[in-house]
Scaffold this active site. Structure first.
Site, short mmCIF file in Angstrom:
data_model
loop_
_atom_site.label_atom_id
_atom_site.label_comp_id
_atom_site.label_asym_id
_atom_site.label_seq_id
_atom_site.Cartn_x
_atom_site.Cartn_y
_atom_site.Cartn_z
N GLU A 44 0.88 -1.17 0.00
CA GLU A 44 0.00 0.00 0.00
C GLU A 44 0.92 1.22 0.00
O GLU A 44 1.85 1.29 0.81
CB GLU A 44 -0.86 0.03 1.27
CG GLU A 44 -1.83 1.21 1.24
CD GLU A 44 -2.51 1.52 2.57
OE1 GLU A 44 -2.08 0.98 3.61
OE2 GLU A 44 -3.47 2.32 2.57
N ARG A 269 5.63 -12.52 9.53
CA ARG A 269 6.33 -11.29 9.17
C ARG A 269 7.64 -11.23 9.92
O ARG A 269 7.84 -11.94 10.92
CB ARG A 269 5.46 -10.08 9.50
CG ARG A 269 5.17 -9.96 10.99
CD ARG A 269 4.36 -8.71 11.37
NE ARG A 269 4.40 -7.68 10.39
CZ ARG A 269 3.30 -7.10 9.87
NH1 ARG A 269 2.11 -7.49 10.27
NH2 ARG A 269 3.41 -6.14 8.99
N LYS A 279 4.43 0.33 10.17
CA LYS A 279 4.44 1.58 9.42
C LYS A 279 3.91 2.73 10.26
O LYS A 279 4.35 3.86 10.13
CB LYS A 279 3.56 1.44 8.17
CG LYS A 279 4.25 0.73 7.02
CD LYS A 279 3.57 1.14 5.72
CE LYS A 279 3.36 -0.07 4.83
NZ LYS A 279 2.56 0.28 3.65
#
Length: 568
Positions: A44, A269, A279
């Site tokens: 994104e 992850r 983020k």
RNA sequence: UGGGGCGUCGACAAGCGGUAAGUCACCAGCCUUUGGAGCUGGCAUUCCCAGGUUCGAAUCCUGGCGCCCCAGCCA
């Protein structure tokens, strides 16, 4: 070399296996997807890429190349409020820098907005989606809880015709933000919350970085993602663990739409010690000026690591070594450091630089004389050749390389002791000069002319070899030393009432502005990398200007003396 | 008595019923004109626990325990 050796070497070089490869190989064996392997990396554009994304990038592009497949780059740009083109540009730059190529397959979820709209209409016509007038708050209340089933919205049973009309009017901007949503009609009592009539579209009267003002409604990620993979005929949709319970929903969508069904596989992850990876948090560090920007060399972002001096190869090797599995894990930062050292050791130009200079006058060296001494550029690579480094009567050595009253295991310079100046001469300390505060300001030494180059013809040994720089010929430089951004391995390890921000390491940046480096570095350009002998790997920072060299320390050399000193 | 995952060395991670790979870290030694690099050796008699199946279990079965994720009109 016999064939067995060859085989062994091949085996050793092979990328490690993991459960995803096992699945792919099984799919290939069964001839699924016409034996295609097609992956994608779907960021994104709402922030900069970090080392965790690198793991995913290396996985997706790596798998594609390993199995002669393809990997797309697709921006999941379904939320115009958070997304900006600045981010898409940085993401493209970072992936290229890492060394991957997506050919002409650069896509955006926004490419599919029209198709997605048609898909939604199909669901409405099939009685599988409806327009809901409930507010966000009400929807949450109707959803139920983790342990209790939800309740159906009073608008759930509108006719297809009414839904179609309403949805079309949502699209044309007739209603305000939040007034209505389009929802899938699945099961309000499903154990998996994602299946309790998830929202497909929300009204968002905001310009989109690519579609401008065309849309007043935007698809939710869940609605866009699986269909985007389907449209691109992605065979293996790799994503992180938290999307595991979205998989049934994605499958419900593509199956009810009757379109191609990609196979989603989830993996854990990457987490790294001494840093944060979300983020949201990285954005906060930037916005609230805890760091100087997304590319601050202390950041785990790819732009930060690049500026810090990490190489693409080192990051790819690191990604390979951390492995792919489903177990939550936190990788030791030391593994990342190992990966850069390994690469830089083989490739970095050696140079001598003194970080904290201590003046040394060699009393028996002729006044005004300069010699050009031969120094090896990289002992790991004979082809790198050698260079000349000037030597003269007054030099600088590292302050830490001298101790007036040295402990037993300290091998470096001390009063009366002889050491080697790398590639130069043996010197012996004869005098220590101090200022009125007792601070050492200068050393007096003598040299042995017979040891030119660093070897004693009489076979005499010294315990230490030290780097140095000629005072007259050296260049002044600024050096930025970096340490972990956080003081604790786990930044979330905090006392009651404190937050991860309280664990920030305030000593993570140390600026040294009076360093001296040999003249070889004079013409270096931003990004150039060096090993400062005995100290570490450094690279030229973009802040460098004519006459003002700025270096970043990428990583220090392993330092066994530091360990001994620490033990006391 | 919600759903979905996961538990193998300090940290990662192979292993897929035949008797615990590899990497980082750490320790010891060798070598060394970088206290770097390199080289050699050491580092899980045991795989969350307890039962069971089997000639044989980290791998299969049963039951526990622990950890992670999910209640955005974020992704």
């Amino acid at each position: 070399m016999d064939s067995l050796d060859n085989e062994k070497n091949e085996k050793a070089r092979e990328a490690p296996s993991n459960f995803i490869k096992v699945i792919i190989e099984e799919d290939l064996k069964l001839g699924r997807n016409d034996s295609r392997v097609h992956t994608r990396f779907p960021p994104e554009p709402n922030g900069y890429l970090h080392i965790g994304h690198a793991k995913s990038i290396c996985l997706n592009f790596g798998l594609a190349s390993e199995y002669n497949g393809l990997c797309n780059l697709r921006f999941d740009d379904t939320n115009p409020i958070k997304e900006e083109s600045e981010y898409v540009e940085s993401i493209i730059e970072d992936i290229r820098w890492l060394g991957f190529d997506w050919g002409d397959r650069l896509f955006y979820a926004s490419d599919y907005f029209d198709t997605l709209y048609k898909y939604a209409v199909k669901l409405i016509n099939d009685g599988k989606a409806y327009v809901d007038d409930l507010s966000a708050d009400q929807i949450r209340q109707y959803r139920g809880t983790l342990t209790e089933p939800g309740q159906e919205s009073p608008f759930r049973n509108r006719s297809a015709g009414e839904n179609l009309d309403l949805f079309q009017r949502m699209k044309s901007g007739e209603f305000e933000n939040g007034a209505k949503v389009l929802r899938a009609r699945i099961d309000m009592s499903h154990g998996n919350l994602n299946m309790r009539d998830p929202v497909l579209y929300r009204i968002l009267k905001a310009p989109h970085h690519r579609t401008g003002d065309k849309w007043c409604i935007y698809p939710m990620y869940d609605w866009a993602h699986g269909q985007s993979d389907s449209i691109e005929r992605i065979t293996h949709s790799l994503c992180t663990l938290e999307f595991e319970d979205h998989r049934p929903l994605y499958e419900w969508f593509v199956q009810n739409l009757g379109i191609y069904v990609p196979r989603q596989i989830e993996f854990a992850r990457l987490n790294l010690t001494y840093t944060v990876m979300s983020k949201r948090r990285l954005l906060q560090l930037v916005k609230e000026s805890y760091v100087k920007g997304w590319d601050d060399p202390r950041m785990p972002t790819l732009s930060g690591l690049r500026r810090r001096g990490f190489t693409p190869v080192s990051i790819r090797n690191f990604a390979e070594r951390v492995g792919i599995a489903k177990r939550d894990s936190t990788v030791d930062y030391a593994l990342l450091e190992h990966a850069v050292r390994e690469d830089l050791n083989k490739h970095a130009q050696r140079v001598m630089a003194v970080l904290k200079p201590l003046k040394v006058v060699i009393e028996n060296y002729p006044e005004g004389q300069t010699e050009q001494l031969d120094c090896v550029n990289n002992p790991e690579n004979p082809d790198a050749g050698s260079r000349k480094v000037p030597f003269s009567k007054v030099i600088y050595i590292e302050r830490d390389d001298f101790m007036e009253d040295p402990p037993k295991k300290f091998f470096r310079l001390a009063p009366g002791r002889e050491v080697r100046l790398r590639y130069a001469y043996f010197i012996t300390c004869t005098d220590v000069i101090k200022d009125e505060n007792g601070q050492i300001t200068e050393l007096r030494c003598t040299y042995d002319p017979a040891t030119r180059g660093g070897d004693a013809p009489d076979g005499r040994k010294v315990r230490a070899t030290m780097h140095w720089v000629s005072a007259e010929h050296s260049l002044r430089a600024e050096v930025r030393l970096y340490d972990h951004l956080f003081r604790k391995e786990d930044p979330d390890d905090v006392e009651e009432g404190k937050t991860w921000l309280d664990n920030l390491n305030h000593g993570s940046l140390e600026i040294l502005d009076d360093c001296r480096i040999e003249p070889y570095a004079a013409d270096s350009k931003p990004g150039d990398r060096f090993q400062f002998e005995r100290q570490g790997y450094f690279c030229i920072d973009p802040d460098t200007a004519p006459g003002h060299l700025v270096f970043n320390r990428t990583v220090g050399l392993r330092d066994s003396w530091a360990k001994i000193a620490k033990q006391g």
